[in-house]
Design a protein around this motif. Structure first.
Motif, mmCIF file in Angstrom:
data_model
loop_
_atom_site.group_PDB
_atom_site.id
_atom_site.type_symbol
_atom_site.label_atom_id
_atom_site.label_comp_id
_atom_site.label_asym_id
_atom_site.label_seq_id
_atom_site.Cartn_x
_atom_site.Cartn_y
_atom_site.Cartn_z
ATOM 1 N N LEU A 130 3.550 -21.936 -2.874
ATOM 2 C CA LEU A 130 3.750 -20.657 -2.209
ATOM 3 C C LEU A 130 4.515 -20.849 -0.912
ATOM 4 O O LEU A 130 4.289 -21.809 -0.164
ATOM 5 N N SER A 131 5.433 -19.982 -0.719
ATOM 6 C CA SER A 131 6.223 -20.069 0.503
ATOM 7 C C SER A 131 5.355 -19.699 1.690
ATOM 8 O O SER A 131 4.314 -19.061 1.561
ATOM 9 N N LYS A 132 5.781 -20.087 2.815
ATOM 10 C CA LYS A 132 5.033 -19.823 4.029
ATOM 11 C C LYS A 132 4.949 -18.317 4.265
ATOM 12 O O LYS A 132 5.890 -17.575 4.022
ATOM 13 N N ILE A 133 3.779 -17.890 4.668
ATOM 14 C CA ILE A 133 3.571 -16.457 4.872
ATOM 15 C C ILE A 133 4.507 -15.969 5.964
ATOM 16 O O ILE A 133 4.670 -16.602 7.010
ATOM 17 N N SER A 134 5.130 -14.873 5.653
ATOM 18 C CA SER A 134 6.060 -14.318 6.627
ATOM 19 C C SER A 134 5.324 -13.901 7.882
ATOM 20 O O SER A 134 4.137 -13.582 7.846
ATOM 21 N N PRO A 135 6.011 -13.895 9.009
ATOM 22 C CA PRO A 135 5.334 -13.527 10.254
ATOM 23 C C PRO A 135 4.698 -12.164 10.208
ATOM 24 O O PRO A 135 3.691 -11.918 10.844
ATOM 25 N N SER A 136 5.277 -11.231 9.367
ATOM 26 C CA SER A 136 4.708 -9.892 9.310
ATOM 27 C C SER A 136 3.359 -9.881 8.625
ATOM 28 O O SER A 136 2.556 -8.991 8.858
ATOM 29 N N ALA A 137 3.105 -10.875 7.695
ATOM 30 C CA ALA A 137 1.845 -10.908 6.963
ATOM 31 C C ALA A 137 0.799 -11.738 7.655
ATOM 32 O O ALA A 137 -0.331 -11.815 7.204
ATOM 33 N N GLU A 138 1.145 -12.459 8.705
ATOM 34 C CA GLU A 138 0.184 -13.289 9.399
ATOM 35 C C GLU A 138 -0.767 -12.410 10.190
ATOM 36 O O GLU A 138 -0.496 -11.249 10.510
ATOM 37 N N HIS A 195 -5.149 -7.122 9.444
ATOM 38 C CA HIS A 195 -3.848 -6.615 9.857
ATOM 39 C C HIS A 195 -3.379 -5.528 8.902
ATOM 40 O O HIS A 195 -3.623 -5.580 7.684
ATOM 41 N N THR A 196 -2.684 -4.575 9.437
ATOM 42 C CA THR A 196 -2.210 -3.435 8.636
ATOM 43 C C THR A 196 -1.151 -3.832 7.626
ATOM 44 O O THR A 196 -0.880 -3.076 6.691
ATOM 45 N N SER A 197 -0.504 -4.998 7.807
ATOM 46 C CA SER A 197 0.494 -5.430 6.834
ATOM 47 C C SER A 197 -0.149 -5.912 5.533
ATOM 48 O O SER A 197 0.514 -5.972 4.498
ATOM 49 N N ARG A 198 -1.436 -6.244 5.578
ATOM 50 C CA ARG A 198 -2.118 -6.757 4.389
ATOM 51 C C ARG A 198 -3.296 -5.895 3.969
ATOM 52 O O ARG A 198 -3.790 -6.024 2.856
ATOM 53 N N TYR A 199 -3.767 -5.021 4.841
ATOM 54 C CA TYR A 199 -4.955 -4.221 4.537
ATOM 55 C C TYR A 199 -4.687 -2.757 4.851
ATOM 56 O O TYR A 199 -3.840 -2.423 5.692
ATOM 57 N N SER A 200 -5.415 -1.905 4.182
ATOM 58 C CA SER A 200 -5.296 -0.461 4.379
ATOM 59 C C SER A 200 -6.687 0.149 4.367
ATOM 60 O O SER A 200 -7.671 -0.498 3.980
ATOM 61 N N LEU A 201 -6.758 1.423 4.769
ATOM 62 C CA LEU A 201 -8.017 2.150 4.806
ATOM 63 C C LEU A 201 -8.052 3.184 3.702
ATOM 64 O O LEU A 201 -7.048 3.844 3.409
ATOM 65 N N GLN A 236 0.094 -7.502 -3.032
ATOM 66 C CA GLN A 236 1.285 -8.177 -2.545
ATOM 67 C C GLN A 236 2.356 -8.195 -3.618
ATOM 68 O O GLN A 236 2.112 -8.611 -4.763
ATOM 69 N N SER A 237 3.510 -7.695 -3.313
ATOM 70 C CA SER A 237 4.624 -7.702 -4.259
ATOM 71 C C SER A 237 5.264 -9.064 -4.265
ATOM 72 O O SER A 237 5.297 -9.774 -3.256
ATOM 73 N N ASN A 238 5.793 -9.477 -5.453
ATOM 74 C CA ASN A 238 6.436 -10.783 -5.575
ATOM 75 C C ASN A 238 7.754 -10.801 -4.812
ATOM 76 O O ASN A 238 8.505 -9.870 -4.886
#
Length: 238
Positions: A130-138, A195-201, A236-238
């Motif tokens: 797996l590629s390194k998680i993008s800064p937006s997903a960290e 984080h809102t980039s990976r989770y939602s309500l 997470q989209s590919n």
């Protein structure tokens, strides 16, 4: 008196005959005793030979039947073990160095190459890391999380209690004014580590994503009473 003399003479005349009979009976007794001893020796010898024959028969059974059966059973277990572990090459016989191909088995001629080929193929078909998680997903740093308003007291008017059910199973509760911006919910979620980039309500009932807009208050989003919101991980989209 005369009768006693006659009896005495008869006894004296019969004494030689009695001695003769006694002499004849003694050899018979000796012979019987020797015969009995010989019979006992013969019986001991017969029993010894029978025991030796039984021992030899048991040894032949162990050597010719029991031992090969156990070796075959052990060999089958060993073959099954190597088949499960993928090390069937250990079952083949090797060859001495310097044989130059004489008497090589099929595995020795091509098995090693096939094994290397399979290893290379399996390595080639391995999924890419797996590629390194993008800064937006960290996970956000503390600077990215906005400050939350102070929690109003329980006696305040126009307040609502919101509970967040996290993926870890924990439930967090906090009071807000109904006039607060709906963005405060996202700030709260980020502050507790989601984080809102990976989770939602999402609302619990009916189950639907919570609409949050910058100009909307909690009351505008439909939160007018104590509410339970669910923190869900986004696909997470590919």
């Amino acid at each position: 008196m005369a009768s006693r003399g006659i009896i005495g003479l008869f006894l004296l005349s019969a004494l030689p005959l009695l001695c003769l009979e006694l002499r004849r009976g003694i050899p018979d007794l000796v012979y019987l005793k020797e015969e009995e001893e010989n019979n006992e020796k013969r019986q001991k010898l017969v029993r010894k030979k029978q025991q030796e024959a039984q021992s030899e028969k048991a040894s032949r059974y162990i050597e010719n039947v029991l031992k090969p059966h156990q070796e075959m059973k052990l060999r089958k277990l060993e073959e099954r073990f190597y088949q499960i572990t993928g090390e069937t090459w250990k079952l083949s016989n090797g060859h001495k160095l310097g044989d130059k191909g004489r008497g090589k088995t099929a595995y020795e001629n091509g098995g090693h190459f096939s094994l290397r080929k399979r290893t290379f193929t399996s390595q080639r078909n391995l999924p890419k890391p797996l590629s390194k998680i993008s800064p937006s997903a960290e996970q956000p740093t503390q600077k990215e999380v906005l400050g939350l308003p102070e929690e109003p007291p329980e006696t305040a008017e126009e307040i609502v209690t919101v509970a967040l059910r996290c993926p870890s199973g924990s439930v967090l509760r906090r009071r807000f004014l109904k006039s607060c911006s709906s963005r405060v919910l996202l700030d709260w979620m980020m502050k507790i580590g989601y984080h809102t980039s990976r989770y939602s309500l999402s609302t619990s009932f009916p189950r639907r994503p919570l609409e949050v807009k910058g100009g909307w208050s909690l009351q505008d989003t439909g939160i007018t009473m104590d509410t339970v919101l669910i923190v869900e991980e986004k696909e997470q989209s590919n």
